[in-house]
Write a protein that holds these residues in place. Structure first.
Motif, PDB file in Angstrom:
ATOM      1  N   THR A  79       1.305  -8.198   9.172  1.00 12.80           N
ATOM      2  CA  THR A  79       1.521  -6.771   9.404  1.00 12.80           C
ATOM      3  C   THR A  79       0.792  -5.929   8.368  1.00 12.80           C
ATOM      4  O   THR A  79       0.146  -4.929   8.705  1.00 12.80           O
ATOM      5  N   ALA A  80       0.894  -6.334   7.102  1.00 14.98           N
ATOM      6  CA  ALA A  80       0.231  -5.591   6.030  1.00 14.98           C
ATOM      7  C   ALA A  80      -1.285  -5.600   6.205  1.00 14.98           C
ATOM      8  O   ALA A  80      -1.949  -4.569   6.010  1.00 14.98           O
ATOM      9  N   ILE A  81      -1.841  -6.742   6.575  1.00 15.80           N
ATOM     10  CA  ILE A  81      -3.288  -6.850   6.788  1.00 15.80           C
ATOM     11  C   ILE A  81      -3.722  -5.924   7.922  1.00 15.80           C
ATOM     12  O   ILE A  81      -4.721  -5.197   7.825  1.00 15.80           O
ATOM     13  N   LEU A  99      -4.200  -9.352  -5.285  1.00 18.64           N
ATOM     14  CA  LEU A  99      -3.120  -8.960  -6.186  1.00 18.64           C
ATOM     15  C   LEU A  99      -1.895  -9.859  -5.984  1.00 18.64           C
ATOM     16  O   LEU A  99      -1.190 -10.190  -6.937  1.00 18.64           O
ATOM     17  N   VAL A 100      -1.649 -10.262  -4.748  1.00 12.67           N
ATOM     18  CA  VAL A 100      -0.547 -11.183  -4.459  1.00 12.67           C
ATOM     19  C   VAL A 100      -0.762 -12.501  -5.203  1.00 12.67           C
ATOM     20  O   VAL A 100       0.169 -13.056  -5.808  1.00 12.67           O
ATOM     21  N   GLY A 101      -1.989 -12.995  -5.161  1.00 10.26           N
ATOM     22  CA  GLY A 101      -2.313 -14.220  -5.888  1.00 10.26           C
ATOM     23  C   GLY A 101      -2.055 -14.073  -7.376  1.00 10.26           C
ATOM     24  O   GLY A 101      -1.549 -14.995  -8.032  1.00 10.26           O
ATOM     25  N   SER A 229      -5.634   1.092  -2.512  1.00  9.86           N
ATOM     26  CA  SER A 229      -4.755   2.010  -1.788  1.00  9.86           C
ATOM     27  C   SER A 229      -3.635   1.304  -1.024  1.00  9.86           C
ATOM     28  O   SER A 229      -2.596   1.910  -0.748  1.00  9.86           O
ATOM     29  N   ALA A 230      -3.836   0.035  -0.671  1.00  6.68           N
ATOM     30  CA  ALA A 230      -2.821  -0.689   0.109  1.00  6.68           C
ATOM     31  C   ALA A 230      -2.012  -1.664  -0.741  1.00  6.68           C
ATOM     32  O   ALA A 230      -1.261  -2.482  -0.202  1.00  6.68           O
ATOM     33  N   ALA A 231      -2.148  -1.572  -2.061  1.00  3.39           N
ATOM     34  CA  ALA A 231      -1.489  -2.538  -2.946  1.00  3.39           C
ATOM     35  C   ALA A 231       0.016  -2.600  -2.727  1.00  3.39           C
ATOM     36  O   ALA A 231       0.616  -3.688  -2.693  1.00  3.39           O
ATOM     37  N   LEU A 232       0.640  -1.433  -2.556  1.00  2.49           N
ATOM     38  CA  LEU A 232       2.093  -1.389  -2.398  1.00  2.49           C
ATOM     39  C   LEU A 232       2.550  -1.987  -1.068  1.00  2.49           C
ATOM     40  O   LEU A 232       3.740  -2.282  -0.887  1.00  2.49           O
ATOM     41  N   LEU A 233       1.635  -2.160  -0.133  1.00  2.00           N
ATOM     42  CA  LEU A 233       1.977  -2.818   1.124  1.00  2.00           C
ATOM     43  C   LEU A 233       2.129  -4.321   0.929  1.00  2.00           C
ATOM     44  O   LEU A 233       2.894  -4.977   1.637  1.00  2.00           O
ATOM     45  N   PRO A 386      14.359  -3.574   5.491  1.00  2.00           N
ATOM     46  CA  PRO A 386      13.004  -3.054   5.233  1.00  2.00           C
ATOM     47  C   PRO A 386      12.741  -2.852   3.738  1.00  2.00           C
ATOM     48  O   PRO A 386      13.612  -2.392   2.998  1.00  2.00           O
ATOM     49  N   ILE A 387      11.525  -3.236   3.311  1.00  2.00           N
ATOM     50  CA  ILE A 387      11.076  -2.979   1.943  1.00  2.00           C
ATOM     51  C   ILE A 387      10.202  -1.730   1.937  1.00  2.00           C
ATOM     52  O   ILE A 387      10.368  -0.823   1.131  1.00  2.00           O
ATOM     53  N   ASN A 388       9.246  -1.724   2.860  1.00  2.00           N
ATOM     54  CA  ASN A 388       8.407  -0.540   3.090  1.00  2.00           C
ATOM     55  C   ASN A 388       7.905  -0.631   4.516  1.00  2.00           C
ATOM     56  O   ASN A 388       8.359  -1.491   5.283  1.00  2.00           O
ATOM     57  N   GLU A 389       7.000   0.238   4.903  1.00  2.00           N
ATOM     58  CA  GLU A 389       6.557   0.275   6.305  1.00  2.00           C
ATOM     59  C   GLU A 389       5.819  -0.976   6.739  1.00  2.00           C
ATOM     60  O   GLU A 389       5.682  -1.237   7.936  1.00  2.00           O
TER      61      GLU A 389
END
Length: 421
Positions: A79-81, A99-101, A229-233, A386-389
């Motif tokens: 979903t995030a991708i 960043l996840v890694g 910009s999508a790091a928080l996702l 939910p954590i975020n969108e």
């Protein structure tokens, strides 16, 4: 030979032929799910195959060849991708996955500094058992959907799934010698032949317009601007998949009778998984994760050789470049995979029951009943916070969190009314 394994973790198969065939089983087990993630998200499936192979070899190196784990594409980040790709482009998705890694590696170093004894306190058998059951049964709708037993496919397709399933059962129960440890290879071949006979697979179409050699569409780090910009996702999902990482290693530990949380330890397994995900994203691929399908192969065949897994990784890398082989493996119908995964996912779940039995868990104790029943309902009932969108705590991760909290909160001496009489 190690414990209940026919071929131990650090043993090689006695012949090259056996080695190749055993490795192919792992390739077939991971292939469908590994390429499904890029197909759904829009990434290149050839890159995903290459990245899964490279990631697995990195993991083996980081864990010093002590854990027979295969890393494939993670479903958790789809979903995030997709959201990142649609909003700001895939560049931000690659950065988010890298960043996840890094988060994995940071957590691993924290464990290295503070130790991992706290993990056993957080994850006793009363929590681990239901977690393992959920890991297997949570995937069961996929097996049912693939096989057509949900009414989504015609009778001939369902028949192919049944033929594949029955083949695995017959070979596993009545097979002799080497055939007994390659039930999935035999079942896939028979299922594929049945698919051709029933008109599900058109061999001419499978190899139409296919080049022998093809280069995946790599997107290398450094060829684009770093977009955060999508790091928080992505970052919150890392803690969800770390919980899954622990659960998968517990499952494999039960199968091989090893404690991988101690040796090589989470400090090494998480580093392997984290670096693998970073490298995959740096190539333009999805996140990597430990694969339950391949754990199921180890459970069924009792072949835990890291050498077998390593060769499977090399084969996966080659599939990213070899057009005809990729076309053949990619043409294996869902129904064949469905018949196979019915057994694989069930095997994983049954290991959770074994954990509870081995620990002599008293299921007459109301405390234990509350923990197990709550985890199963939350894990299998579709609960989500939910954590975020782009992400939420669901399935095994949410159930594990609830189980840990209940285990710490409920007193050990809590008994049922029957116990008090």
């Amino acid at each position: 030979m190690e414990n209940n394994l026919i071929i131990g973790i650090n043993e090689k198969p006695k012949s090259i032929t056996k080695w190749i065939v055993l490795s192919l089983q792992h390739v077939f087990a991971m292939f469908g799910a590994t390429i499904l993630v890029p197909i759904v998200t829009g990434l290149d499936h050839g890159v995903a195959l290459v990245a899964s192979g490279i990631g697995t070899l990195i993991y083996i190196l980081c864990t010093k060849g002590k854990v027979p784990v295969y890393l494939g594409s993670s479903f958790a980040y789809m979903t995030a991708i997709s959201l990142a790709g649609a909003a700001t482009g895939y560049d931000s998705a690659y950065v988010g996955l890298m960043l996840v890694g890094i988060v994995y590696v940071v957590v691993a170093f924290i464990i290295r500094f503070f130790g991992s004894e706290w993990i056993k306190k957080l994850l006793p058998p009363i929590v681990i058992g239901p977690m393992i059951i959920i890991i297997g049964l949570y995937l069961s709708p996929i097996a049912i959907g693939y096989s057509g037993l949900d009414g989504s496919k015609d009778i001939l397709s369902v028949l192919v799934a049944i033929i594949t399933f029955i083949t695995i059962v017959i070979i596993s129960v009545f097979g002799k010698g080497f055939f007994k440890i390659i039930p999935f290879i035999i079942a896939i071949l028979i299922g594929y032949i049945a698919s051709i006979i029933f008109g599900i697979v058109d061999v001419k179409e499978v190899f139409k317009d296919i080049n022998f050699f093809q280069v995946p569409d790599f997107v290398f780090l450094g060829t684009y601007k770093l977009d955060f910009s999508a790091a928080l996702l992505f970052l919150p999902i890392a803690f969800v998949t770390i919980a899954e990482h622990i659960g998968d290693h517990v499952v494999l530990g039960e199968i091989t009778q090893k404690d991988f949380l101690e040796d090589p330890g989470l400090k090494n397994t998480l580093v392997g998984d984290g670096i693998a995900t970073f490298v995959s994203a740096a190539l333009g691929g999805p996140a990597n994760t430990t694969y339950g399908e391949n754990t199921g192969v180890v459970a069924m065949t009792r072949v835990g050789s890291v050498y077998v897994v390593a060769l499977a990784a090399i084969i996966a890398i080659s599939l990213g470049f070899l057009g005809y082989i990729q076309a053949f493996v990619g043409s294996i119908p869902e129904v064949v995979l469905g018949g196979m995964t019915i057994v694989l996912y069930g095997l994983i779940a049954s290991n959770g029951i074994k954990v509870l039995i081995k620990a002599k868990t008293n299921m007459a104790n109301i405390r234990n009943i509350i923990i197990v029943s709550t985890m199963l309902v939350i894990g299998l009932g579709g609960a989500a916070i939910p954590i975020n969108e782009a992400s939420s705590l669901t399935g095994m991760s949410l159930a594990a969190m609830v189980g840990i909290i209940l285990n710490l909160a409920l007193p050990e001496n809590l008994k049922s009314k029957k116990d008090n009489q």
